[in-house]
Design a protein around this motif. Structure first.
Motif, PDB file in Angstrom:
ATOM      1  N   ILE A 197       0.856  -1.191   0.000  1.00  0.00           N
ATOM      2  CA  ILE A 197       0.000   0.000   0.000  1.00  0.00           C
ATOM      3  C   ILE A 197       0.887   1.234   0.000  1.00  0.00           C
ATOM      4  O   ILE A 197       1.829   1.329   0.787  1.00  0.00           O
ATOM      5  N   VAL A 237      -9.022   3.013   1.309  1.00  0.00           N
ATOM      6  CA  VAL A 237      -8.118   1.978   0.793  1.00  0.00           C
ATOM      7  C   VAL A 237      -8.910   0.896   0.051  1.00  0.00           C
ATOM      8  O   VAL A 237      -8.497   0.389  -0.990  1.00  0.00           O
ATOM      9  N   GLY A 276     -11.579   1.375  -1.522  1.00  0.00           N
ATOM     10  CA  GLY A 276     -12.294   1.947  -2.665  1.00  0.00           C
ATOM     11  C   GLY A 276     -13.787   2.063  -2.428  1.00  0.00           C
ATOM     12  O   GLY A 276     -14.566   2.179  -3.367  1.00  0.00           O
ATOM     13  N   LYS A 315      -2.263   3.547  -3.770  1.00  0.00           N
ATOM     14  CA  LYS A 315      -1.970   2.385  -4.605  1.00  0.00           C
ATOM     15  C   LYS A 315      -1.981   1.131  -3.750  1.00  0.00           C
ATOM     16  O   LYS A 315      -1.383   1.096  -2.670  1.00  0.00           O
ATOM     17  N   VAL A 316      -2.703   0.128  -4.220  1.00  0.00           N
ATOM     18  CA  VAL A 316      -2.686  -1.178  -3.571  1.00  0.00           C
ATOM     19  C   VAL A 316      -2.086  -2.134  -4.589  1.00  0.00           C
ATOM     20  O   VAL A 316      -2.655  -2.307  -5.681  1.00  0.00           O
ATOM     21  N   ASP A 341      -1.785  -0.909  -8.120  1.00  0.00           N
ATOM     22  CA  ASP A 341      -3.013  -0.456  -8.769  1.00  0.00           C
ATOM     23  C   ASP A 341      -3.481   0.821  -8.095  1.00  0.00           C
ATOM     24  O   ASP A 341      -3.726   0.837  -6.893  1.00  0.00           O
ATOM     25  N   GLU A 342      -3.610   1.881  -8.888  1.00  0.00           N
ATOM     26  CA  GLU A 342      -4.170   3.127  -8.365  1.00  0.00           C
ATOM     27  C   GLU A 342      -5.677   2.904  -8.227  1.00  0.00           C
ATOM     28  O   GLU A 342      -6.391   2.753  -9.222  1.00  0.00           O
ATOM     29  N   ILE A 343      -6.143   2.844  -6.980  1.00  0.00           N
ATOM     30  CA  ILE A 343      -7.526   2.452  -6.715  1.00  0.00           C
ATOM     31  C   ILE A 343      -8.529   3.358  -7.437  1.00  0.00           C
ATOM     32  O   ILE A 343      -9.509   2.906  -8.023  1.00  0.00           O
ATOM     33  N   SER A 344      -8.245   4.668  -7.441  1.00  0.00           N
ATOM     34  CA  SER A 344      -9.226   5.589  -8.023  1.00  0.00           C
ATOM     35  C   SER A 344      -9.246   5.529  -9.552  1.00  0.00           C
ATOM     36  O   SER A 344     -10.162   6.029 -10.182  1.00  0.00           O
ATOM     37  N   ARG A 379     -13.120  -1.924  -9.607  1.00  0.00           N
ATOM     38  CA  ARG A 379     -12.799  -1.648  -8.202  1.00  0.00           C
ATOM     39  C   ARG A 379     -13.554  -2.605  -7.278  1.00  0.00           C
ATOM     40  O   ARG A 379     -13.041  -3.113  -6.302  1.00  0.00           O
ATOM     41  N   PHE A 420     -11.998  -5.997  -7.628  1.00  0.00           N
ATOM     42  CA  PHE A 420     -10.710  -5.953  -6.941  1.00  0.00           C
ATOM     43  C   PHE A 420     -10.914  -6.114  -5.441  1.00  0.00           C
ATOM     44  O   PHE A 420     -10.237  -6.892  -4.773  1.00  0.00           O
ATOM     45  N   ARG A 421     -11.915  -5.388  -4.935  1.00  0.00           N
ATOM     46  CA  ARG A 421     -12.184  -5.434  -3.495  1.00  0.00           C
ATOM     47  C   ARG A 421     -12.642  -6.827  -3.072  1.00  0.00           C
ATOM     48  O   ARG A 421     -12.149  -7.392  -2.094  1.00  0.00           O
TER      49      ARG A 421
END
Ligand code: ADP
Ligand code: MG
Length: 222
Positions: free
Chosen positions: A2, A48, A50, A60-61, A64-67, A74, A77-78
């Motif tokens: 992160i 974090v 999203g 970034k996780v 990957d830039e979450i936004s 997203r 991903f979550r």
């Protein structure tokens, strides 16, 4: 794992502002979030994951830039990478315990529910001491039991990032340590990273690092 940079966040209403210049968490690290109520611990976990949209800065996780992900990406991903144990558990009362635990597998085609998953769900329920409650609904469980259902659901996918919002609050000391051990075991066996909000001073030595949200507060101290 992160990387947070130049993050500021405020809600449309209210004075609260979270301001994090830089926070990095390595893969496999176990980090405790402490700080007074209202200091933004839950807000940061939601950013974090999203769940809350990023306003300024970067999160970034795993690079990957979450936004930058689409809403669908997203969400997938979550569901596939993050195990979130919510402060209020977020259980669905119209589902029984077993279906609550299996829920992540029912809401995305990115995960496949097979007999191996069912077996893992049973094993987790057994480890958490709720195997005899699988057919009950959350409203018929004690607070601590609901908490354990939420933990089973969060661990079932073997997530590489576990976000735990006071996951061991309100548990008796024996259960508390047991559940923390299970969380840590899961972290270790999957090489996962753990961010855990806790108010328990005595649990802190179990973590690699403690982040105090007092450091992120702007303006008047709360
Ligand atoms: P903590 O988890 O550290 O107790 P939170 O992240 O829940 O803190 O809340 C941080 C601040 O943001 C608090 O002042 C809280 O009242 C406020 N807050 C939380 N959610 C909302 C919301 N949806 N709208 C407006 N303010 C909010
Ligand atoms: Mg909170």
């Amino acid at each position: 794992m992160i990387n947070i940079q130049s993050l500021t966040f405020s809600y449309p209403s209210g004075e609260f502002q979270l301001d994090i210049e830089k926070l990095s968490v390595a893969s496999g690290e176990k980090v405790a979030f402490i700080g007074p109520s209202g200091s933004g611990k839950t807000t940061l976990l939601n950013l974090v994951a999203g769940i809350l949209p990023l306003q300024n800065g970067s999160i970034k996780v795993d690079n990957d830039e979450i936004s930058a992900l689409s809403d669908t990406a997203r969400r997938n991903f979550r569901i596939t990478n993050i195990g979130f144990i919510f402060q209020d558990f977020g259980l669905l009362d119209y589902l029984d315990v077993r279906d609550n635990i299996l829920h992540p597998y029912r809401i995305t085609s990115a995960l496949k529910l097979d007999s191996g998953v069912q077996g893992r769900a049973d094993m987790l329920a057994e480890q958490m001491g709720i195997a005899d409650k699988l057919l009950r609904h959350p409203s018929d469980l004690s607070h601590g039991e609901r908490q354990r259902v939420a933990i089973c659901r969060a661990l079932l996918t073997g997530p590489k990032l576990i976000l735990a919002d006071e996951a061991t609050g309100n548990l008796d000391p024996k259960n508390k340590l047991h559940i923390l051990e299970l969380l840590f075991e899961s972290v270790k066996s999957h090489g996962a990273t753990l961010l855990a909000v806790t108010h328990d001073q005595e649990l802190l030595p179990n973590f690699d690092r403690v982040v105090n949200f007092n450091d992120f507060l702007q303006g008047e101290a709360i």
